[in-house]
Write a protein that holds these residues in place. Sequence first.
Motif, PDB file in Angstrom:
ATOM      1  N   LEU A  98      49.717   4.627  57.000  1.00 58.84           N
ATOM      2  CA  LEU A  98      50.444   5.792  57.503  1.00 58.84           C
ATOM      3  C   LEU A  98      50.381   6.933  56.498  1.00 58.84           C
ATOM      4  O   LEU A  98      50.325   6.713  55.292  1.00 58.84           O
ATOM      5  CB  LEU A  98      51.914   5.449  57.759  1.00 58.84           C
ATOM      6  CG  LEU A  98      52.234   4.373  58.794  1.00 58.84           C
ATOM      7  CD1 LEU A  98      53.748   4.219  58.934  1.00 58.84           C
ATOM      8  CD2 LEU A  98      51.621   4.710  60.134  1.00 58.84           C
ATOM      9  N   LEU A  99      50.405   8.159  57.023  1.00 57.85           N
ATOM     10  CA  LEU A  99      50.612   9.349  56.199  1.00 57.85           C
ATOM     11  C   LEU A  99      51.971   9.913  56.587  1.00 57.85           C
ATOM     12  O   LEU A  99      52.184  10.281  57.744  1.00 57.85           O
ATOM     13  CB  LEU A  99      49.518  10.388  56.447  1.00 57.85           C
ATOM     14  CG  LEU A  99      48.094  10.014  56.023  1.00 57.85           C
ATOM     15  CD1 LEU A  99      47.131  11.143  56.389  1.00 57.85           C
ATOM     16  CD2 LEU A  99      48.019   9.727  54.526  1.00 57.85           C
ATOM     17  N   ASP A 100      52.906   9.931  55.642  1.00 56.81           N
ATOM     18  CA  ASP A 100      54.219  10.459  55.989  1.00 56.81           C
ATOM     19  C   ASP A 100      54.175  11.975  56.083  1.00 56.81           C
ATOM     20  O   ASP A 100      53.107  12.599  55.946  1.00 56.81           O
ATOM     21  CB  ASP A 100      55.281   9.956  55.008  1.00 56.81           C
ATOM     22  CG  ASP A 100      55.181  10.572  53.619  1.00 56.81           C
ATOM     23  OD1 ASP A 100      54.399  11.522  53.418  1.00 56.81           O
ATOM     24  OD2 ASP A 100      55.893  10.099  52.705  1.00 56.81           O
ATOM     25  N   THR A 101      55.310  12.596  56.334  1.00 56.99           N
ATOM     26  CA  THR A 101      55.345  14.031  56.583  1.00 56.99           C
ATOM     27  C   THR A 101      54.978  14.857  55.358  1.00 56.99           C
ATOM     28  O   THR A 101      54.706  16.047  55.474  1.00 56.99           O
ATOM     29  CB  THR A 101      56.744  14.455  57.065  1.00 56.99           C
ATOM     30  OG1 THR A 101      57.729  13.987  56.130  1.00 56.99           O
ATOM     31  CG2 THR A 101      57.041  13.854  58.430  1.00 56.99           C
ATOM     32  N   MET A 102      54.948  14.222  54.181  1.00 53.59           N
ATOM     33  CA  MET A 102      54.523  14.902  52.971  1.00 53.59           C
ATOM     34  C   MET A 102      53.075  14.600  52.627  1.00 53.59           C
ATOM     35  O   MET A 102      52.568  15.023  51.597  1.00 53.59           O
ATOM     36  CB  MET A 102      55.427  14.495  51.791  1.00 53.59           C
ATOM     37  CG  MET A 102      56.885  14.859  51.986  1.00 53.59           C
ATOM     38  SD  MET A 102      57.109  16.642  52.200  1.00 53.59           S
ATOM     39  CE  MET A 102      56.620  17.216  50.582  1.00 53.59           C
ATOM     40  N   GLY A 103      52.390  13.827  53.492  1.00 51.07           N
ATOM     41  CA  GLY A 103      50.999  13.488  53.244  1.00 51.07           C
ATOM     42  C   GLY A 103      50.818  12.280  52.349  1.00 51.07           C
ATOM     43  O   GLY A 103      49.717  12.035  51.854  1.00 51.07           O
ATOM     44  N   THR A 104      51.879  11.503  52.124  1.00 54.36           N
ATOM     45  CA  THR A 104      51.793  10.324  51.279  1.00 54.36           C
ATOM     46  C   THR A 104      51.283   9.139  52.077  1.00 54.36           C
ATOM     47  O   THR A 104      51.892   8.761  53.084  1.00 54.36           O
ATOM     48  CB  THR A 104      53.171   9.972  50.694  1.00 54.36           C
ATOM     49  OG1 THR A 104      53.672  11.103  49.974  1.00 54.36           O
ATOM     50  CG2 THR A 104      53.078   8.775  49.764  1.00 54.36           C
ATOM     51  N   PRO A 105      50.180   8.511  51.676  1.00 53.77           N
ATOM     52  CA  PRO A 105      49.703   7.322  52.381  1.00 53.77           C
ATOM     53  C   PRO A 105      50.547   6.104  52.033  1.00 53.77           C
ATOM     54  O   PRO A 105      50.946   5.920  50.882  1.00 53.77           O
ATOM     55  CB  PRO A 105      48.260   7.166  51.890  1.00 53.77           C
ATOM     56  CG  PRO A 105      48.231   7.846  50.560  1.00 53.77           C
ATOM     57  CD  PRO A 105      49.259   8.938  50.607  1.00 53.77           C
ATOM     58  N   VAL A 106      50.835   5.285  53.050  1.00 55.32           N
ATOM     59  CA  VAL A 106      51.668   4.104  52.872  1.00 55.32           C
ATOM     60  C   VAL A 106      51.001   2.922  53.572  1.00 55.32           C
ATOM     61  O   VAL A 106      50.703   2.989  54.766  1.00 55.32           O
ATOM     62  CB  VAL A 106      53.084   4.317  53.449  1.00 55.32           C
ATOM     63  CG1 VAL A 106      53.943   3.069  53.214  1.00 55.32           C
ATOM     64  CG2 VAL A 106      53.750   5.537  52.835  1.00 55.32           C
ATOM     65  N   LEU A 107      50.776   1.844  52.820  1.00 57.20           N
ATOM     66  CA  LEU A 107      50.254   0.605  53.405  1.00 57.20           C
ATOM     67  C   LEU A 107      51.387  -0.128  54.106  1.00 57.20           C
ATOM     68  O   LEU A 107      52.461  -0.334  53.528  1.00 57.20           O
ATOM     69  CB  LEU A 107      49.695  -0.299  52.306  1.00 57.20           C
ATOM     70  CG  LEU A 107      48.255  -0.095  51.854  1.00 57.20           C
ATOM     71  CD1 LEU A 107      47.976  -0.977  50.637  1.00 57.20           C
ATOM     72  CD2 LEU A 107      47.278  -0.412  52.968  1.00 57.20           C
ATOM     73  N   ILE A 108      51.156  -0.532  55.361  1.00 53.40           N
ATOM     74  CA  ILE A 108      52.189  -1.219  56.127  1.00 53.40           C
ATOM     75  C   ILE A 108      51.630  -2.515  56.706  1.00 53.40           C
ATOM     76  O   ILE A 108      50.457  -2.828  56.586  1.00 53.40           O
ATOM     77  CB  ILE A 108      52.730  -0.321  57.271  1.00 53.40           C
ATOM     78  CG1 ILE A 108      51.617  -0.055  58.308  1.00 53.40           C
ATOM     79  CG2 ILE A 108      53.294   0.983  56.731  1.00 53.40           C
ATOM     80  CD1 ILE A 108      52.121   0.546  59.603  1.00 53.40           C
ATOM     81  N   ASP A 109      52.503  -3.243  57.370  1.00 51.29           N
ATOM     82  CA  ASP A 109      52.182  -4.368  58.244  1.00 51.29           C
ATOM     83  C   ASP A 109      51.460  -5.514  57.547  1.00 51.29           C
ATOM     84  O   ASP A 109      50.499  -6.064  58.068  1.00 51.29           O
ATOM     85  CB  ASP A 109      51.376  -3.896  59.454  1.00 51.29           C
ATOM     86  CG  ASP A 109      51.762  -4.659  60.722  1.00 51.29           C
ATOM     87  OD1 ASP A 109      52.636  -5.546  60.614  1.00 51.29           O
ATOM     88  OD2 ASP A 109      51.208  -4.384  61.785  1.00 51.29           O
TER      89      ASP A 109
END
Length: 437
Positions: free
Chosen positions: A178-189
Motif C-alpha cells: 500500500l501507499l498511504d496518503t503521504m506516499g509511504t509504502p507499507v507491506l501488508i497481509d
Amino acid sequence: MTHQSKIQAPAASQHVGDGLPPGTTLCNGQYTVDKYLNAGGFGITYLARDSLGRRVVIKECFPNAICCRAGEAVRLRSQTFDVDFSRAVELFQKEARALAHLQHPNIVGVHQIFEANGTAYMALDFVEGTDLFDMIDYSPNALTPEATRELAVILLQALSYVHRNGILHRDISPDNILLDTMGTPVLIDFGAARQGASQASRVLSRVHTVKDGYSPQEFYIAGSAQSRSSDLYALAATFVHLIEGHPPPNSSLRLAAVAEQKPDPYRPLLGRFPAQDQRLLAAIDQCLNLFAKDRLQSADAWLDALSGRQSTAAVAPPAAAIPRPPQDDPEIESKIAELVASNHQAIEADSAHPTAPAAQTRTPDPEAEKRAAERAYWAILNEDPADWAPQTAPDPIPASAQIETSAPPARRQRRFSLSALLPWPSRSARDGIQTNV
C-alpha cells in the motif's frame, strides 16, 4: 489470483454465510465491526473502530474448509476437524505475536491478539491510501524511474528487517503493498501467505496457495524449501509488473518450458528499459532466476547491488533464459517430476469428497501427527523454522532467530515516503475510496 485489497460492498450472501455483520462488537466492546473487507481460504478481514473511534483492521482466523458461522460463533463443519482447527487457532496466535514485534514504518503493525466467538483475532493498523494494483490501473505512468528505484530501496530495507527477525512474507505482490496518503509504502497481509496448506490436511490442500506470476516455482511444490530468496523472487516479479505493465510468466510454466528445451518465456528487463536504473533491472533479472541458488540471497545483497557495492558480474540475466536439456540438469528434471506429482495429487484431491477424513492406513502416532500439523501450519502462516524445513534451501532462516533488540524506527515515524517523487494524488484523496489489507 483475484486482487482483494480494496474495500468493496460485499454481496449479501457473504455477510450471511461467513462475515460478521456490521455493528458486531469484539473484545468486550473494544472493537466494533464497520464492514466486511475480504476473505481468503484461512481468514476474514474487517474494517472496524476501536473504543476511541479510530479505524483498525480486524483479521479473524476462519479456515472455511473446516468451519462455518453459527450466529457470531465459529463452528466446525465436522468434529473430525477439531484437532486441525485447534492447531490453526493456536498457531494463528503465535504468528500474530511474532508479527507484533515488527515495529517498522513500512510494515503493517499488529496492535492486539484476542479470542472471541470460538476463534482468534488480531487487530492491525488501518492504512488509508491505495495499493500498487490500483496505482497501475489508474496512474500507470505515475512512478518515474527515480521513484521506482526509491520504492525498491524502501521495500528492500523493510524486507531485510522482516528477514532478520526470522520471518518470511511469502505473499509479496502489488496488492499487498500500500501507499498511504503521504506516499509511504507499507507491506501488508503476511497472514495470506499459506504455502504449506497441502501439508496440513487433504481439505486444506484444496485451497489455492500461490499467486501466478509472483510466486517462485518452489511455492507450487508441496514441501519445497523456501528461503529469503523466495520473497525476493516475488518482489522482483512485482517490479516487473510496475515497469513492464504486467507480471512475468508463471514460474511453473517457465520451468516446464526450460525442461522441454524451449526458451524461458521470461524476457530479462536489462537493456530493454534504458530510462530505468540498470542496476535495478539487473538485480530484478537475477532474482527471477528459476532456482533459488541462482538468485541474490538476501535483501541486503540486493541493496548492495543497487549501490554498486556488489560486483556487477554477480548480477546477470537469468541463466534459465538459455534452455538446457533436462538430462544435463538433474535439478530441472527433479523439479519437473515433483511438479507433475504435485499436480496429480491436486487432481486426486479435487475428485475426493471435500469433507471426508483421510483414510487411516497405519496406527497413528499422536506426537508425530502433532509435529506434522505444526510444521504444516507454520508453512501456512509465516514462520520458517529451519529444524522443520528441508536443509537444501540456500540461506535458510534460523529457527532460533530472535526478535531484534536494537530499537527499530517507530511504526508511525513515516520517514520513508515517496511523496516528493509521486506526481499524482492517492486514489483515496481523489474519490474517497479507502484501501487496506
